[in-house]
Design an enzyme around this catalytic site. Structure first.
Site: not given
Ligand code: CP3
Length: 355
Positions: A40, A77, A154, A27, A31
């Site tokens: 964003r 994602d 999911y 990640r 944010r």
């Molecule tokens: O690593 C990186 O920078 C690449 C981008 C990336 C994102 N999600 C961006 C993201 C990657 C590799 C993921 C993978 C992902 N997504 C996983 C596996 C890794 C882990 O965290 O266990 C999972 C379970 C998801 C599903 C997901 N997407 C969730 C649970 C959430 C909400 C969590 C949160 O932090 O709000 C997301 C949203 C998400 N994916 C964000 C980002 C940057 C936040 C979104 C925002 O800008 O509001």
């Protein structure tokens, strides 16, 4: 294609000699960076950021402009795959991801199809190509996917869950249906990752974020074999270079030996396992990626530097370590602490690679 200026990350994944321990952060575009929040806001939502290749490219590059990182990761994602299967991904403001049409009925499960990545996920492939052009050979680009088990969680729950009661109920009461979902999802992931490799991803990572909440028996039946199938189905070489694979089961430390045999080049570790001990267990079978607790980044520069040094020393001399966090970076991380982490690993890791 331009040759890579910094291939330290790809070399470390294959346990080849390097002059410093490469580092990237799960990640890393997110944010905690004000510039990410600004892009964003312009995009209107997280999903339109993912679905607009020029904006996905912009945010992928943001952490690299600030820090001396050794890899970029595609901004996307894991849930774009079930979205492409027709489940209707959305993010309610202030909440996690959700699906409009989760898998609830047997006929919905039987109807599930692996999407053609070029038809339904073309925006991801366009982002991969555009990011590769923008990187211009500076560092390698990582492509990724969720594991079949984590995606299924999911897809069945329809959202994140603390207990995963729905998916576990399905798994234990109708293992045939669970295996069907996993089988279709595995085919989807293989096609999706191979399309990313074709478009320019130079390494790939499979995120099994929820595998660690399974019993050992269930993990060995419902998660690991599907990841092994993915490893066997992936394109091994592209443009004359090996495309290394990383698997990461959060909470999978107890099963490290088995994970090390699934066909991946590297295994991601969360922070619960001591990386030096993990190295002894896997020997020269795989490289290891990890494993600092992301919470440390919420503290002080001194604590960050101390913990980074401790992890480098725990892994010790020699090849096969990619420094990372044990899970994604928190949105409340002060960006200055990330700078300290990157500088410390860069400077202090050289001593572990001197001959
Ligand atoms: O690593 C990186 O920078 C690449 C981008 C990336 C994102 N999600 C961006 C993201 C990657 C590799 C993921 C993978 C992902 N997504 C996983 C596996 C890794 C882990 O965290 O266990 C999972 C379970 C998801 C599903 C997901 N997407 C969730 C649970 C959430 C909400 C969590 C949160 O932090 O709000 C997301 C949203 C998400 N994916 C964000 C980002 C940057 C936040 C979104 C925002 O800008 O509001």
């Amino acid at each position: 294609m331009t040759p890579l200026k910094n291939d330290t990350f790809l070399r470390a994944l294959q346990r080849q000699p390097v002059d410093h321990t490469p580092l990237w952060l799960m990640r890393q575009a997110g944010r905690y960076l004000p510039e990410y929040c600004a892009t964003r806001a312009r995009a209107g939502s997280f999903l339109s950021l993912c679905k607009t290749p020029s904006l996905a490219t912009e945010v992928t590059l943001q952490p690299l402009a600030r820090y001396d990182l050794d890899a970029a990761i595609l901004f996307s994602d894991i849930l774009t795959v079930p979205d492409a299967m027709g489940l209707g991904l959305y993010f309610a403001e202030g909440e996690g991801p959700k699906f409009e049409r989760p898998l609830r009925q047997e006929w919905e499960i039987r109807d599930l199809q692996a999407p053609d990545p070029h038809d339904h996920l073309g925006y991801v492939m366009d982002a991969v190509s555009e990011i590769r052009r923008a990187l211009d050979g500076s560092v390698p680009l990582i492509g990724f996917s969720g594991s079949p088990f984590t995606l299924s969680c999911y897809m069945v729950e329809g959202e994140g869950s603390d207990t995963y009661a729905r998916v576990k109920t399905l798994m234990y009461s109708r293992p045939d249906l669970m295996h069907h979902i996993l089988d279709v999802t595995t085919r989807a992931v293989i096609d999706y990752l191979n399309a990313q490799i074709e478009a320019g991803a130079q390494a790939v990572m499979v995120f099994d974020s929820w595998g660690g909440m399974l019993s050992q028996a269930a993990y060995l039946e419902f998660s690991l074999p599907y990841m092994a199938r993915i490893m066997a189905g992936l394109t091994r070489e592209r443009d004359g270079r090996t495309v290394p694979r990383i698997v990461f089961t959060k909470g999978g430390g107890l099963w490290l030996d088995r994970i090390a045999d699934c066909g991946a080049d590297a295994v991601g570790l969360d922070w619960t396992i001591e990386i030096g001990e993990a190295r002894q267990r896997v020997g020269d079978r795989v490289a290891l990626q990890g494993n600092m607790d992301p919470s440390i980044l919420l503290t002080t520069p001194e604590a960050v530097a101390t913990e980074a040094r401790r992890i480098l020393a725990s892994y010790g001399h020699g090849n096969g370590h990619v420094f990372n966090l044990g899970h994604g970076i928190s949105q409340f991380t002060p960006p200055e602490n990330v700078a300290v982490l990157v500088e410390t690993v860069r400077a202090e890791s050289r001593q572990y690679h001197a001959s």
